[in-house]
Scaffold this active site. Structure first.
Site, PDB file in Angstrom:
ATOM      1  CG  HIS A  17      35.551  37.943  42.443  1.00 23.27           C
ATOM      2  ND1 HIS A  17      35.649  36.592  42.270  1.00 23.27           N
ATOM      3  CD2 HIS A  17      34.324  38.277  41.989  1.00 23.27           C
ATOM      4  CE1 HIS A  17      34.534  36.124  41.777  1.00 23.27           C
ATOM      5  NE2 HIS A  17      33.713  37.137  41.574  1.00 23.27           N
ATOM      6  CG  HIS A  20      36.481  36.554  38.106  1.00 22.33           C
ATOM      7  ND1 HIS A  20      36.162  37.692  38.788  1.00 22.33           N
ATOM      8  CD2 HIS A  20      35.326  36.116  37.535  1.00 22.33           C
ATOM      9  CE1 HIS A  20      34.872  37.954  38.632  1.00 22.33           C
ATOM     10  NE2 HIS A  20      34.347  36.998  37.889  1.00 22.33           N
ATOM     11  CB  CYS A 128      20.820  32.925  34.621  1.00 23.46           C
ATOM     12  SG  CYS A 128      20.703  32.307  36.272  1.00 23.46           S
ATOM     13  CB  CYS A 142      17.026  32.760  39.815  1.00 28.92           C
ATOM     14  SG  CYS A 142      18.713  32.288  39.425  1.00 28.92           S
ATOM     15  CG  HIS A 145      21.412  35.544  39.791  1.00 29.84           C
ATOM     16  ND1 HIS A 145      21.450  34.529  38.867  1.00 29.84           N
ATOM     17  CD2 HIS A 145      22.604  36.175  39.706  1.00 29.84           C
ATOM     18  CE1 HIS A 145      22.605  34.559  38.236  1.00 29.84           C
ATOM     19  NE2 HIS A 145      23.320  35.536  38.727  1.00 29.84           N
ATOM     20  CE  LYS A 294      26.248  33.532  45.878  1.00 29.69           C
ATOM     21  NZ  LYS A 294      25.070  33.624  45.165  1.00 29.69           N
TER      22      LYS A 294
HETATM   23  N1  MSP Z   1      30.422  35.136  30.987  1.00 26.25           N
HETATM   24  C1  MSP Z   1      30.063  33.912  31.577  1.00 26.25           C
HETATM   25  C2  MSP Z   1      30.939  32.791  31.103  1.00 26.25           C
HETATM   26  C3  MSP Z   1      30.936  32.574  29.624  1.00 26.25           C
HETATM   27  S1  MSP Z   1      32.058  31.332  29.169  1.00 26.25           S
HETATM   28  C4  MSP Z   1      31.701  31.020  27.600  1.00 26.25           C
HETATM   29  C5  MSP Z   1      30.186  34.025  33.097  1.00 26.25           C
HETATM   30  N2  MSP Z   1      31.008  34.967  33.565  1.00 26.25           N
HETATM   31  S2  MSP Z   1      31.339  35.238  35.122  1.00 26.25           S
HETATM   32  O1  MSP Z   1      32.100  36.453  35.173  1.00 26.25           O
HETATM   33  O2  MSP Z   1      30.152  35.190  35.892  1.00 26.25           O
HETATM   34  O3  MSP Z   1      32.314  34.104  35.509  1.00 26.25           O
HETATM   35  C6  MSP Z   1      31.872  32.888  36.067  1.00 26.25           C
HETATM   36  C7  MSP Z   1      33.105  32.099  36.392  1.00 26.25           C
HETATM   37  O4  MSP Z   1      33.972  32.861  37.282  1.00 26.25           O
HETATM   38  C8  MSP Z   1      32.873  30.811  37.150  1.00 26.25           C
HETATM   39  O5  MSP Z   1      32.471  29.755  36.312  1.00 26.25           O
HETATM   40  C9  MSP Z   1      34.240  30.604  37.753  1.00 26.25           C
HETATM   41  O6  MSP Z   1      35.134  30.238  36.760  1.00 26.25           O
HETATM   42  C10 MSP Z   1      34.574  32.006  38.230  1.00 26.25           C
HETATM   43  N3  MSP Z   1      33.985  32.278  39.548  1.00 26.25           N
HETATM   44  C11 MSP Z   1      33.212  33.356  39.861  1.00 26.25           C
HETATM   45  N4  MSP Z   1      32.930  33.303  41.211  1.00 26.25           N
HETATM   46  C12 MSP Z   1      33.495  32.221  41.757  1.00 26.25           C
HETATM   47  C13 MSP Z   1      33.639  31.739  43.078  1.00 26.25           C
HETATM   48  N5  MSP Z   1      33.087  32.325  44.134  1.00 26.25           N
HETATM   49  N6  MSP Z   1      34.394  30.628  43.259  1.00 26.25           N
HETATM   50  C14 MSP Z   1      35.032  30.005  42.223  1.00 26.25           C
HETATM   51  N7  MSP Z   1      34.935  30.451  40.970  1.00 26.25           N
HETATM   52  C15 MSP Z   1      34.072  31.471  40.666  1.00 26.25           C
HETATM   53  O7  MSP Z   1      29.582  33.225  33.775  1.00 26.25           O
END
Ligand code: MSP
Length: 644
Positions: A17, A20, A128, A142, A145, A294
């Site tokens: 999304h 990412h 988490c 949490c 979440h 959010k």
């Molecule tokens: N798998 C772990 C990361 C391991 S790294 C060694 C994880 N994955 S995740 O799919 O949840 O990705 C989190 C990351 O996605 C955030 O740190 C950010 O880079 C991105 N984002 C996910 N949602 C986001 C927003 N709403 N806004 C900005 N970035 C966000 O955590």
């Protein structure tokens, strides 16, 4: 000089999304900027594929974890090329090389005595995938979440993270830009001001088998974070590869604030125990919200990059995301914001500058960029702005303040547009005596466009290529693809011929009345098809309604309203629902009650409070008296259960 830039590896329990996409666009832009500086650059992204969450997601779909991770990982990998994101390496934590590296590191840390076996009771959050401390909880939940963690007691392996607490504090203090922006460095330091607990790094196979087996005890698999963080090394071929030797010392990790603790604390202490130098920098950005709310699947407001590309084009999306978010702070996405940026910054400012300038060179010089004559003050001012832009751009891009870099670029664009107005090339063209002056003005405009092509390459690679074609320059000309070579003023080769290109950013017109009516007609036709008889809906239509059981965890009256109560419910995520039941229920009698809710109603504000769903109730009138009874379930079920 070398650059190694990474994104988080994304969990494959959700599809890519906006969030990412943003982190990955940032890393791609930075990688392209480094290449523009002539640096040997490596950019890595990938997917995180082990752990509870993945097993849960696969079970929901009725497939094996392996089938599931292969499918979603491919979705991530395939979503990057349409965004012109070009990683050098896409890592998966199910890659055999990665698994071997994780096992080797675990053995090394174990042999060193930094891993021990112990019994532990703690509060575990599956969202988490880690144990939380009491202090981290907000109202027992949490904070990320919004669900209470589960109390778990088990025997596990622990990493002696606490042994490295002081060493980490010293490192952060000695290297002020280790974590940036500063607010996140302070957050980590504040966390480190309390005694650090050791980190539980295993999961018994009785509870989870989808993970990397511990090399020293096959009854356990590795905790997903211990596995995932190692991707930054395993992707380089640690410990013996040339890539590791070349890139590790300059590693920069891009993450959002949600995963600051694993990156700011777990990872550096793991590296210390391994005797590996720490990464160079952690670059932490904020969160994208949608219209101030959010972004979440259950609220139905998840923004998908593919849809944005289709509607606005890839470069509008890349530009918007980098310009709109101040790196480090949260930002809000809305269709209105992105179309405004498209129409004003891209179509009006940049697009117009390009088309006006090239049209005048075509008209007055048959498309051949003339040699400039002597410069007067107005030309010198323009040159100064260009030089200032380059210097601000360089600093800001290196600092990850992309919005500032783009502001500086747009100052040059706006100056060049004013330069046209002030110098009136159309008037100069009428006077033969002003021929030299006309040539100078037109040359300077072509030169500005060349510099813009150069600096916009990392942000909007497709547009930049198109501009190069329009300017009659080959894509690999150093004057548009090497920052140092291309920075001096006056490098556009006079005498070169422009080429006709289509407008860079056609304006997005407001949908006409006709289009809107046609769309409505199509929608109503579709609806009619679904309506079998007046007042009857099809099963497909019923399935659209997300009905769930929710548990009320708190209730309060809304000031200035006799009718409304603000309820906080778990369904299973925590959400706020405003219900018109205050005349029938007191807040106290509602606590812990299981009610039925519609979970996918568009959020709406009632008396200033956002309601994220609707509570169902039966209402009757008997002998002039109104009775209202909340709908519920006959027996206790888990909050969040679907009703169908
Ligand atoms: N798998 C772990 C990361 C391991 S790294 C060694 C994880 N994955 S995740 O799919 O949840 O990705 C989190 C990351 O996605 C955030 O740190 C950010 O880079 C991105 N984002 C996910 N949602 C986001 C927003 N709403 N806004 C900005 N970035 C966000 O955590």
């Amino acid at each position: 000089m070398t650059t190694y830039i990474t994104t988080p590896i994304y969990y494959v329990n959700a599809q890519p999304h906006l969030g990412h996409a943003y982190s990955t666009i940032v890393a791609d832009t930075f990688a392209r900027f480094s290449r523009l500086k002539g640096e040997d650059t490596r950019f890595q992204t990938g997917t995180d594929e082990h752990g509870d969450k993945i097993v849960e997601a696969a079970e929901k779909e009725g497939v094996t974890p392996r089938e599931y991770v292969d499918r979603i990982s491919a979705m991530f990998r395939n979503s990057w090329p349409p965004l012109t994101i070009k990683p050098d390496h896409f890592i998966r934590t199910t890659d055999v090389e990665h698994i071997a590296t994780v096992r080797q590191i675990l053995q090394q840390v174990y042999d060193k005595g930094d891993i021990y076996f112990d019994e532990y009771s703690g509060l575990y959050c599956t969202g988490c995938e880690r144990f939380l401390t009491e202090k981290e909880l907000v109202d027992g939940n949490c904070p990320d979440h919004q669900k209470p963690p589960q109390e778990i007691t088990e025997q596990n392996y622990f990493f002696r993270m606490s042994s490295y607490q002081q060493q980490l504090i010293d490192h952060i203090k000695a290297n002020p830009d280790f974590i940036s922006p500063e607010r996140y460095k302070n957050e980590v330091l504040s966390f480190l001001s309390e005694p650090l607990e050791d980190l539980c790094i295993s999961r018994p196979k009785s509870r989870l088998t989808w993970g990397i087996e511990l090399p020293f005890d096959d009854n356990f698999v590795t905790y997903v974070w211990f596995d995932a963080l190692i991707n930054y090394l395993s992707g380089l071929g640690y410990p013996d590869s040339a890539n590791y030797a070349k890139y590790w010392q300059v590693a920069e990790h891009v993450i959002a604030k949600d995963i600051l603790k694993p990156h700011g604390i777990y990872w550096p202490t793991m590296l210390m125990s391994m005797g590996v130098p720490l990464y160079r920098k952690l670059q932490v950005h904020g969160y994208w919200n949608i219209d101030e709310t959010k972004m979440s699947k259950s609220l139905g407001n998840v923004v998908r990059p593919a849809e944005l590309i289709e509607e606005y084009g890839v470069d509008t999306f890349r530009y918007f995301s980098l310009r709109e978010m101040s790196f480090g702070l949260d930002a809000s996405f809305s269709q209105k914001n992105i179309s405004t940026r498209h129409n004003s910054d891209l179509a009006n400012d940049l697009g117009n500058l390009f088309s006006r300038s090239s049209a005048m060179i075509e008209k007055y010089c048959q498309g051949q960029v003339p040699s400039p004559g002597p410069a007067i003050e107005s030309d010198e001012r323009l040159q100064e702005t260009a030089q200032k832009m380059l210097s601000q751009y360089n600093t800001a891009m290196a600092d990850f303040t992309f919005h500032k870099a783009l502001q500086a670029v747009w100052e040059l664009i706006s100056h060049a547009n004013k330069y046209i107005v002030v110098n009136e090339p159309w008037s100069l063209a009428k006077d033969e005596a002003q021929r030299d002056r006309l040539h100078t003005v037109l040359y300077n405009l072509a030169e500005c466009l060349r510099l813009l092509t150069l600096v916009l390459t990392p942000v909007m690679p497709t547009t930049s290529k198109k501009m190069a074609i329009g300017l009659g320059l080959a894509a690999d000309e150093p004057i548009i693809c090497q920052l140092q070579d291309g920075s001096p003023w006056g490098l556009y080769p006079a005498g070169n011929k422009l080429q006709a290109i289509s407008p860079l950013f056609p304006r997005l017109e407001k949908k006409t009345k006709k289009q809107t009516t046609e769309k409505k007609a199509a929608a109503s036709k579709k609806n009619k098809k679904a309506v079998i008889e007046e007042g009857i809906i099809s099963f497909e239509q019923f399935k659209e309604v997300d009905l769930r059981v929710a548990k009320i965890v708190s209730a309060e009256k809304i000031k200035k309203s006799d009718r409304l109560l603000k309820l906080t419910v778990n369904a299973p995520e925590t959400r706020t629902i405003v219900a018109g039941i205050a005349e029938f229920y007191t807040p106290d009698e509602l606590i812990n009650r299981l009610v039925l809710i519609v979970a996918n109603l568009k959020p709406t504000k009632l008396m200033g409070v956002e309601s994220q769903g609707m509570v169902l109730a039966a209402k009757s009138e008997l002998a002039g008296e109104t009775r209202l009874v909340l709908a519920g379930v006959a027996d206790a079920v888990i909050a969040g259960s679907k009703v169908a």
